[in-house]
Design an enzyme around this catalytic site. Structure first.
Site, PDB file in Angstrom:
ATOM      1  N   GLU A   1      -1.753   9.914   7.494  1.00  0.00           N
ATOM      2  CA  GLU A   1      -2.567  10.484   6.581  1.00  0.00           C
ATOM      3  C   GLU A   1      -3.785  11.369   7.207  1.00  0.00           C
ATOM      4  OE1 GLU A   1      -2.884   7.289   2.965  1.00  0.00           O
ATOM      5  OE2 GLU A   1      -4.691   7.565   4.142  1.00  0.00           O
TER       6      GLU A   1
ATOM      7  N   ARG B   1      -7.258  -6.998 -10.464  1.00  0.00           N
ATOM      8  CA  ARG B   1      -7.954  -8.373 -10.683  1.00  0.00           C
ATOM      9  C   ARG B   1      -9.326  -7.761 -11.562  1.00  0.00           C
ATOM     10  NH1 ARG B   1      -8.597  -7.191  -5.390  1.00  0.00           N
ATOM     11  NH2 ARG B   1     -10.902  -7.262  -4.986  1.00  0.00           N
TER      12      ARG B   1
ATOM     13  N   LYS C   1       0.688  -1.373   0.032  1.00  0.00           N
ATOM     14  CA  LYS C   1       0.009   0.208  -0.019  1.00  0.00           C
ATOM     15  C   LYS C   1       0.902   1.288   0.017  1.00  0.00           C
ATOM     16  CE  LYS C   1      -3.340  -2.716  -0.135  1.00  0.00           C
ATOM     17  NZ  LYS C   1      -3.785  -2.930  -1.606  1.00  0.00           N
TER      18      LYS C   1
END
Ligand code: MV4
Length: 449
Positions: free
Chosen positions: A196, A288, A112
């Site tokens: 964040e 995907r 990530k």
């Protein structure tokens, strides 16, 4: 084509293959010997006992079937090995075409913190916060001073909601960092953290992209995926009531830049958080096909799975525009064998009777039939109901009718939950965010009876 999956997505891929004249090879565990996907495939091979790690996740067994069957392509579906870079690499080594992105792209989007860095370089908006990991308290305090509170401390190696800690005010920062670092160290073997700004009650908006091998990347519009519970999506729709054409084009461009930045190939989804002031930020990229791909197909007319297969065979995309706009409105309800009155506990058993709905604008993508066994070895989703309408109210009314027409006897399902959601005034007004469903459930949306 070897379809390295089971359930509704295996059925979905087999159907697309048939339409393209590709022969299909199914794999099945001992629990799935009589499953629908096995019946629909041209050939079927056993891959091991029921537990997924000994069958659908067992790469040697799957590659044995590649050899035995002579398959020259492999579609991983979603879940299982779909985002497993090693599996993509083994397929390349074996000389079979993996229907998905290159292993390098899967790797880069898998971590990530690294994905966020890559996006930032590609001028894709990312959530304000630290520039990579924070090394000490002083650095963390400097970031906090810039972005304000509340903020999130996230583990670099985390993901999918794990290793996230909220900090409401400066006095909590030091302790939060220490605890987050030690938890991350023990859970992921990597204690590094990044910070964040905490977005309050955002929407979860995802953009579908598909890229061929000739440099073309098409964005197929957005999906509203905010209706989730404990990080499990339940109901998705396309388009989102929160996007106008201008915001859609900006998010599609950001998603295309994300895909171009990693030389992406095949279908992928860039997930964003959209805050209440209309700003959007990259969250993660899924390499995907996704469960909810069908609502995008219904409002664009693009068969995404077929495009996956054609791209994997080196063909050019058949998509009319790189910035698709939606036609009408589509909703998907995930039908899980779970009991909403028992805190969504799985409800395994034999499906004594299954009658899907029909009629104009109704699509039932299921992996089960009358007599199917639903076991707790695999995910509880037995299929998806989708409806299309020219307007959102029409799609909602059609979905309500379709849900009431669907018969699943022998196991409990999430159908009652969906009917309650469709009757909620805020849902009908399009006022939803990622915490909507959990707020409603806490307030008794579904009676506990
Ligand atoms: C966030 C957030 C709010 N602000 N980041 C959850 C899983 C992980 N992939 C990212 N997640 C979130 N990150 C900031 N800066 C809220 C969530 C979040 C969430 C995001 C999308 C869909 C459902 C969610 C449920 C809980 C928290």
């Amino acid at each position: 084509m070897l379809v390295a999956n089971r359930g509704e997505i295996a059925v979905r891929v087999i159907r697309a293959c048939r339409e393209l004249g590709l022969r299909t090879v199914a794999i099945y565990s001992e629990a799935d010997e009589h499953a629908l996907h096995v019946q629909l495939a041209d050939e079927a091979y056993p891959v091991g006992p029921a537990p997924a790690r000994r069958s659908y996740l067992h790469i040697p067994s799957i590659m044995n079937v590649v050899t035995q069957s002579g398959a020259d392509m492999v579609h991983p579906g979603y879940g299982f090995l779909a985002e497993n870079a090693a599996f993509s690499s083994v397929c390349r080594l074996w000389g079979v075409q993996f229907v998905g992105p290159q292993p390098e792209a899967i790797e880069r989007m898998g971590v990530k913190a690294q994905a966020k860095e890559t996006m930032s370089q590609a001028s894709v908006p990312v959530v304000p916060g630290s520039d990579g990991v924070v090394r000490d308290l002083a650095e963390a305090e400097a970031v906090a001073a810039r972005i304000g509170y509340p903020l999130l401390v996230k583990a670099s190696a985390g993901g999918g909601g794990r290793g996230i800690r909220i900090v409401q005010e400066p006095s909590e920062l030091a302790t939060a960092l220490e605890r987050a670092a030690s938890e991350a160290q023990s859970s992921f073997g990597d204690g590094s953290l990044y910070i964040e700004r905490y977005l309050v009650d955002p929407r979860h908006i995802e953009i579908q992209v598909i890229a061929d091998r000739h440099g073309r990347v098409a964005a197929l519009g957005e999906r509203e995926s905010s209706l989730q519970r404990r990080r499990q999506k339940l109901l998705e729709e396309a388009p989102s009531t929160a996007l106008d054409e201008d915001l859609r084009l900006r998010m599609e461009e950001a998603a295309r830049q994300a895909a171009l930045a990693v030389s992406y190939e095949n279908a992928g989804t860039i997930e964003f958080l959209l805050d209440q002031s209309g700003e959007f930020y990259f969250m993660e990229m899924n390499t995907r096909i996704q469960v909810e791909h069908g609502v995008t197909e219904l409002v664009t007319g693009v068969d995404i799975v077929k495009e996956q297969l054609l791209v994997a065979m080196g063909e050019h995309l058949n998509v009319p525009s790189d910035y698709m706009q939606p036609d009408g409105h589509a909703i998907e309800c995930r039908i899980n064998a779970e009991d909403p009155s028992q805190d969504f506990r799985p409800s395994p058993g034999t499906i004594e009777r299954f009658d899907p709905p029909g009629g104009f604008g109704v699509r039932a993508d299921f992996g089960v039939q009358t007599g199917s066994q639903v076991t707790s070895y695999y995910d509880s989703m037995i299929g998806k109901l989708m409806t299309w309408g020219r307007t959102r109210p029409e799609a909602i009314a059609r979905m309500r009718r379709a849900l009431l027409e669907t018969r699943v006897e022998g196991v409990k399902t999430t159908i009652p939950l969906h009917l309650a959601i469709l009757d909620d005034p805020d849902f009908c007004a399009g006022n939803i965010d990622i915490n909507f469903l959990e707020r409603r459930l806490a307030a008794g949306l579904i009676d506990k009876a």
